[in-house]
Design a protein around this motif. Structure first.
Motif, PDB file in Angstrom:
ATOM      1  N   GLU A 278       6.478   2.694  -1.957  1.00 35.25           N
ATOM      2  CA  GLU A 278       6.547   3.869  -1.092  1.00 35.25           C
ATOM      3  C   GLU A 278       5.338   3.932  -0.155  1.00 35.25           C
ATOM      4  O   GLU A 278       5.482   4.240   1.030  1.00 35.25           O
ATOM      5  CB  GLU A 278       6.631   5.139  -1.940  1.00 35.25           C
ATOM      6  CG  GLU A 278       7.956   5.299  -2.640  1.00 35.25           C
ATOM      7  CD  GLU A 278       7.951   6.369  -3.726  1.00 35.25           C
ATOM      8  OE1 GLU A 278       9.042   6.850  -4.048  1.00 35.25           O
ATOM      9  OE2 GLU A 278       6.866   6.706  -4.246  1.00 35.25           O
ATOM     10  N   GLU A 279       4.155   3.625  -0.671  1.00 33.04           N
ATOM     11  CA  GLU A 279       2.952   3.607   0.165  1.00 33.04           C
ATOM     12  C   GLU A 279       3.087   2.564   1.268  1.00 33.04           C
ATOM     13  O   GLU A 279       2.708   2.806   2.416  1.00 33.04           O
ATOM     14  CB  GLU A 279       1.712   3.319  -0.674  1.00 33.04           C
ATOM     15  CG  GLU A 279       1.277   4.468  -1.539  1.00 33.04           C
ATOM     16  CD  GLU A 279       0.062   4.127  -2.377  1.00 33.04           C
ATOM     17  OE1 GLU A 279      -0.738   3.239  -1.979  1.00 33.04           O
ATOM     18  OE2 GLU A 279      -0.100   4.745  -3.441  1.00 33.04           O
ATOM     19  N   TRP A 280       3.614   1.404   0.927  1.00 32.01           N
ATOM     20  CA  TRP A 280       3.807   0.352   1.913  1.00 32.01           C
ATOM     21  C   TRP A 280       4.789   0.805   2.994  1.00 32.01           C
ATOM     22  O   TRP A 280       4.563   0.567   4.176  1.00 32.01           O
ATOM     23  CB  TRP A 280       4.300  -0.921   1.220  1.00 32.01           C
ATOM     24  CG  TRP A 280       4.629  -2.022   2.177  1.00 32.01           C
ATOM     25  CD1 TRP A 280       3.753  -2.869   2.796  1.00 32.01           C
ATOM     26  CD2 TRP A 280       5.937  -2.384   2.643  1.00 32.01           C
ATOM     27  NE1 TRP A 280       4.442  -3.742   3.608  1.00 32.01           N
ATOM     28  CE2 TRP A 280       5.771  -3.464   3.535  1.00 32.01           C
ATOM     29  CE3 TRP A 280       7.216  -1.896   2.383  1.00 32.01           C
ATOM     30  CZ2 TRP A 280       6.855  -4.057   4.177  1.00 32.01           C
ATOM     31  CZ3 TRP A 280       8.290  -2.489   3.014  1.00 32.01           C
ATOM     32  CH2 TRP A 280       8.109  -3.564   3.899  1.00 32.01           C
ATOM     33  N   LEU A 281       5.883   1.461   2.590  1.00 32.77           N
ATOM     34  CA  LEU A 281       6.856   1.939   3.566  1.00 32.77           C
ATOM     35  C   LEU A 281       6.248   2.966   4.516  1.00 32.77           C
ATOM     36  O   LEU A 281       6.503   2.937   5.721  1.00 32.77           O
ATOM     37  CB  LEU A 281       8.074   2.557   2.861  1.00 32.77           C
ATOM     38  CG  LEU A 281       9.074   1.590   2.254  1.00 32.77           C
ATOM     39  CD1 LEU A 281      10.160   2.365   1.517  1.00 32.77           C
ATOM     40  CD2 LEU A 281       9.687   0.709   3.317  1.00 32.77           C
ATOM     41  N   VAL A 282       5.438   3.886   3.990  1.00 30.80           N
ATOM     42  CA  VAL A 282       4.789   4.898   4.827  1.00 30.80           C
ATOM     43  C   VAL A 282       3.850   4.222   5.820  1.00 30.80           C
ATOM     44  O   VAL A 282       3.831   4.553   7.010  1.00 30.80           O
ATOM     45  CB  VAL A 282       4.036   5.928   3.956  1.00 30.80           C
ATOM     46  CG1 VAL A 282       3.141   6.808   4.793  1.00 30.80           C
ATOM     47  CG2 VAL A 282       5.037   6.770   3.172  1.00 30.80           C
ATOM     48  N   LYS A 283       3.073   3.247   5.345  1.00 32.02           N
ATOM     49  CA  LYS A 283       2.156   2.534   6.234  1.00 32.02           C
ATOM     50  C   LYS A 283       2.931   1.774   7.299  1.00 32.02           C
ATOM     51  O   LYS A 283       2.558   1.793   8.480  1.00 32.02           O
ATOM     52  CB  LYS A 283       1.277   1.576   5.440  1.00 32.02           C
ATOM     53  CG  LYS A 283       0.263   0.851   6.309  1.00 32.02           C
ATOM     54  CD  LYS A 283      -0.547  -0.145   5.502  1.00 32.02           C
ATOM     55  CE  LYS A 283      -1.556  -0.898   6.322  1.00 32.02           C
ATOM     56  NZ  LYS A 283      -1.134  -1.372   7.616  1.00 32.02           N
TER      57      LYS A 283
ATOM     58  N   ALA B 237       5.895   2.483   8.499  1.00 31.84           N
ATOM     59  CA  ALA B 237       6.452   3.452   9.445  1.00 31.84           C
ATOM     60  C   ALA B 237       5.373   3.947  10.410  1.00 31.84           C
ATOM     61  O   ALA B 237       5.622   4.087  11.611  1.00 31.84           O
ATOM     62  CB  ALA B 237       7.079   4.624   8.700  1.00 31.84           C
ATOM     63  N   ALA B 238       4.171   4.205   9.892  1.00 30.25           N
ATOM     64  CA  ALA B 238       3.071   4.659  10.737  1.00 30.25           C
ATOM     65  C   ALA B 238       2.678   3.570  11.743  1.00 30.25           C
ATOM     66  O   ALA B 238       2.446   3.854  12.923  1.00 30.25           O
ATOM     67  CB  ALA B 238       1.879   5.057   9.890  1.00 30.25           C
ATOM     68  N   ASP B 239       2.606   2.329  11.276  1.00 31.93           N
ATOM     69  CA  ASP B 239       2.276   1.215  12.173  1.00 31.93           C
ATOM     70  C   ASP B 239       3.338   1.053  13.260  1.00 31.93           C
ATOM     71  O   ASP B 239       3.014   0.811  14.423  1.00 31.93           O
ATOM     72  CB  ASP B 239       2.139  -0.088  11.388  1.00 31.93           C
ATOM     73  CG  ASP B 239       0.904  -0.137  10.503  1.00 31.93           C
ATOM     74  OD1 ASP B 239       0.020   0.735  10.665  1.00 31.93           O
ATOM     75  OD2 ASP B 239       0.830  -1.046   9.647  1.00 31.93           O
ATOM     76  N   ASN B 240       4.596   1.200  12.879  1.00 33.53           N
ATOM     77  CA  ASN B 240       5.682   1.052  13.851  1.00 33.53           C
ATOM     78  C   ASN B 240       5.717   2.197  14.843  1.00 33.53           C
ATOM     79  O   ASN B 240       6.184   2.027  15.976  1.00 33.53           O
ATOM     80  CB  ASN B 240       7.028   0.937  13.144  1.00 33.53           C
ATOM     81  CG  ASN B 240       7.205  -0.409  12.469  1.00 33.53           C
ATOM     82  OD1 ASN B 240       6.566  -1.385  12.840  1.00 33.53           O
ATOM     83  ND2 ASN B 240       8.081  -0.467  11.485  1.00 33.53           N
ATOM     84  N   ALA B 241       5.232   3.373  14.442  1.00 35.19           N
ATOM     85  CA  ALA B 241       5.242   4.536  15.335  1.00 35.19           C
ATOM     86  C   ALA B 241       4.030   4.546  16.259  1.00 35.19           C
ATOM     87  O   ALA B 241       4.018   5.275  17.248  1.00 35.19           O
ATOM     88  CB  ALA B 241       5.262   5.808  14.507  1.00 35.19           C
ATOM     89  N   ALA B 242       3.010   3.751  15.942  1.00 34.92           N
ATOM     90  CA  ALA B 242       1.801   3.715  16.761  1.00 34.92           C
ATOM     91  C   ALA B 242       2.102   3.102  18.117  1.00 34.92           C
ATOM     92  O   ALA B 242       2.858   2.132  18.234  1.00 34.92           O
ATOM     93  CB  ALA B 242       0.713   2.921  16.040  1.00 34.92           C
ATOM     94  N   PRO B 243       1.509   3.671  19.164  1.00 35.93           N
ATOM     95  CA  PRO B 243       1.730   3.098  20.500  1.00 35.93           C
ATOM     96  C   PRO B 243       1.034   1.753  20.635  1.00 35.93           C
ATOM     97  O   PRO B 243       0.111   1.418  19.899  1.00 35.93           O
ATOM     98  CB  PRO B 243       1.090   4.144  21.421  1.00 35.93           C
ATOM     99  CG  PRO B 243       0.110   4.869  20.586  1.00 35.93           C
ATOM    100  CD  PRO B 243       0.633   4.827  19.179  1.00 35.93           C
ATOM    101  N   GLY B 244       1.495   0.967  21.576  1.00 38.60           N
ATOM    102  CA  GLY B 244       0.875  -0.333  21.823  1.00 38.60           C
ATOM    103  C   GLY B 244       1.707  -1.468  21.270  1.00 38.60           C
ATOM    104  O   GLY B 244       2.833  -1.282  20.800  1.00 38.60           O
TER     105      GLY B 244
END
Length: 80
Positions: free
Chosen positions: A64-69, A71-78
């Motif tokens: 679950e922690e990996w999935l959250v990370k 998702a956050a990485d994928n949502a980051a701009p750039g």
């Protein structure tokens, strides 16, 4: 076979699905252990399932922690 589960739409459903996964993983761990030691594949004891659920919970929490990370990485701009 293609399985398309119903989407999880609230925390209650998510908690129920997590409990189902923990039970599934715990039973799998018990069966794998029993097979490795040649003790048969009968119904695991309550104690064995409790111990296996603890291990399964650790693995599921890490996932679950990996999935959250992710998702956050994928949502980051750039660039990804």
């Amino acid at each position: 076979m293609n399985v398309s589960p119903d989407p999880i739409t609230n925390r209650e459903i998510a908690a129920q699905e997590r409990e189902k996964l923990l039970d599934f993983f715990a039973r799998g761990l018990c069966c794998t252990t029993a097979s490795a030691f040649g003790t048969g594949h009968g119904e695991p004891s309550a104690e064995a399932l409790t111990k296996a659920r603890t291990v399964a919970d650790d693995y599921l929490a890490a996932y679950e922690e990996w999935l959250v990370k992710l998702a956050a990485d994928n949502a980051a701009p750039g660039l990804q």
